[in-house]
Design a protein around this motif. Structure first.
Motif, PDB file in Angstrom:
ATOM      1  N   PRO A 134       0.796  -1.224   0.000  1.00  0.00           N
ATOM      2  CA  PRO A 134       0.000   0.000   0.000  1.00  0.00           C
ATOM      3  C   PRO A 134       0.835   1.282   0.000  1.00  0.00           C
ATOM      4  N   LEU A 135       2.155   1.155  -0.036  1.00  0.00           N
ATOM      5  CA  LEU A 135       3.038   2.316   0.066  1.00  0.00           C
ATOM      6  C   LEU A 135       3.458   2.814  -1.307  1.00  0.00           C
ATOM      7  N   SER A 136       3.533   4.136  -1.443  1.00  0.00           N
ATOM      8  CA  SER A 136       3.912   4.740  -2.710  1.00  0.00           C
ATOM      9  C   SER A 136       5.065   5.714  -2.497  1.00  0.00           C
ATOM     10  N   LEU A 137       5.978   5.750  -3.454  1.00  0.00           N
ATOM     11  CA  LEU A 137       7.133   6.641  -3.367  1.00  0.00           C
ATOM     12  C   LEU A 137       6.715   8.105  -3.392  1.00  0.00           C
ATOM     13  N   ALA A 185       0.891   2.966   7.999  1.00  0.00           N
ATOM     14  CA  ALA A 185       1.419   1.887   8.835  1.00  0.00           C
ATOM     15  C   ALA A 185       0.325   0.863   9.137  1.00  0.00           C
ATOM     16  N   ASN A 186      -0.892   1.342   9.417  1.00  0.00           N
ATOM     17  CA  ASN A 186      -2.006   0.428   9.679  1.00  0.00           C
ATOM     18  C   ASN A 186      -2.338  -0.398   8.442  1.00  0.00           C
ATOM     19  N   ALA A 187      -2.314   0.247   7.261  1.00  0.00           N
ATOM     20  CA  ALA A 187      -2.610  -0.469   6.022  1.00  0.00           C
ATOM     21  C   ALA A 187      -1.582  -1.562   5.768  1.00  0.00           C
ATOM     22  N   LEU A 188      -0.333  -1.279   6.112  1.00  0.00           N
ATOM     23  CA  LEU A 188       0.741  -2.260   5.938  1.00  0.00           C
ATOM     24  C   LEU A 188       0.515  -3.463   6.845  1.00  0.00           C
ATOM     25  N   ARG A 189       0.194  -3.194   8.131  1.00  0.00           N
ATOM     26  CA  ARG A 189      -0.044  -4.292   9.070  1.00  0.00           C
ATOM     27  C   ARG A 189      -1.288  -5.084   8.686  1.00  0.00           C
ATOM     28  N   GLU A 190      -2.326  -4.377   8.232  1.00  0.00           N
ATOM     29  CA  GLU A 190      -3.561  -5.060   7.867  1.00  0.00           C
ATOM     30  C   GLU A 190      -3.369  -5.934   6.629  1.00  0.00           C
ATOM     31  N   LEU A 191      -2.539  -5.470   5.690  1.00  0.00           N
ATOM     32  CA  LEU A 191      -2.243  -6.279   4.512  1.00  0.00           C
ATOM     33  C   LEU A 191      -1.613  -7.607   4.924  1.00  0.00           C
TER      34      LEU A 191
END
Length: 283
Positions: free
Chosen positions: A214-217, A233-239
């Motif tokens: 979910p991260l973009s440069l 950070a939440n989106a990363l953990r949820e993924l």
């Protein structure tokens, strides 16, 4: 003076789980406050006064997890040190007081998004091949790929270590004798993207990683970094939570792209939204 916060936010803030998983812990009756089981979402607690337990264990604050994105410049090692004395990503992290480490690597001559964190469990999960976390690269290649060559990449190409999984390829633009592509893969083999393009006869001239999960440069310049916002950070953990749950159920995460592939002409390059938060530039 009371300082109340939502129970799920307090649990997620200790690094025990993502916000979504914290909600699942509460609903399933695994969280107690002052000896009373809480199952209602939205319950507020005072962390300075209330005693919170998860699975019978006191909730304790660990060292805060730190997540940041660095735009790694070309000819920089994606490690924290180098015996040869070459520049490393650590040289661009001035002002970061917590020790963080890179999640995965980029080649010395490659550029783009690198995630650094002190959350070892999440880092390990992001790199695990079973969880298929997508990574997208903007690539300049020699020549222009035909539709058949793009189809080969998307179906999978045979490398010396086996067939690659399906990928997503999008034409971006053509520049004189060369062209730009976006390619999304869900594997992490060594030099994989370069080897895939070599296999179809179009060597990579420039490679920039622009997205990871979910991260973009975004608009970070080479050598700049920024800390993730809470929602990122939440989106990363949820993924990772979702991928791990799927694997536990025996449901392998999908590897094929969901959107249709455009074949006609050259698409305009994606424009990233300008990041409005704090940006730090190495000096």
């Amino acid at each position: 003076m009371k300082m109340e916060v939502r129970l799920q936010k307090l649990i997620a803030g200790t690094g025990l789980s993502s916000r979504r998983k914290a909600e699942m812990l509460i609903v399933s009756g695994r969280v107690s406050v002052n000896g009373r089981i809480i199952t209602e979402l939205g319950t507020k607690v005072d962390p300075t006064r209330d005693h919170v337990k998860v699975d019978g264990k006191h909730l304790t604050s660990a060292q805060p997890f730190v997540y940041l994105i660095l735009n790694k410049p070309k000819n920089v090692m994606s490690t924290l040190d180098d015996p040869g004395g070459r520049t490393t990503v650590k040289d661009f992290l001035r002002g970061v007081s917590v020790r963080v480490f890179p999640v995965g690597r980029l080649d010395f001559d490659s550029e783009g998004l690198m995630l650094l964190t002190n959350n070892g469990e999440l880092a390990q999960a992001l790199l695990h091949p079973r969880y298929h976390v997508p990574k997208t690269y903007l690539i300049k290649v020699k020549g222009a790929l035909s539709n058949e060559e793009i189809s080969r990449l998307e179906r999978g190409v045979k490398l010396e270590d086996g067939m690659t999984s399906p990928s997503h390829v999008k034409k971006v633009r053509k520049v004189e004798a060369n062209s730009w592509l976006e390619i999304t893969i869900r594997e992490g083999r060594k030099h994989q993207v370069k080897r895939m393009l070599d296999a179809v006869g179009h060597p990579v001239l420039k490679l920039i990683r622009i997205r990871m999960g979910p991260l973009s440069l975004g608009n970070l310049e080479p050598g700049e970094f920024r800390f993730l916002m809470d929602r990122e950070a939440n989106a990363l953990r949820e993924l990772i939570d979702e991928r791990m749950t799927s694997v536990e159920r025996g449901e392998e995460p999908a590897t094929r792209p969901k959107r249709p592939i455009r074949r006609e002409g050259w698409a305009k390059p994606e424009r990233s939204k300008k990041f409005s938060g704090k940006k730090v530039k190495a000096t």
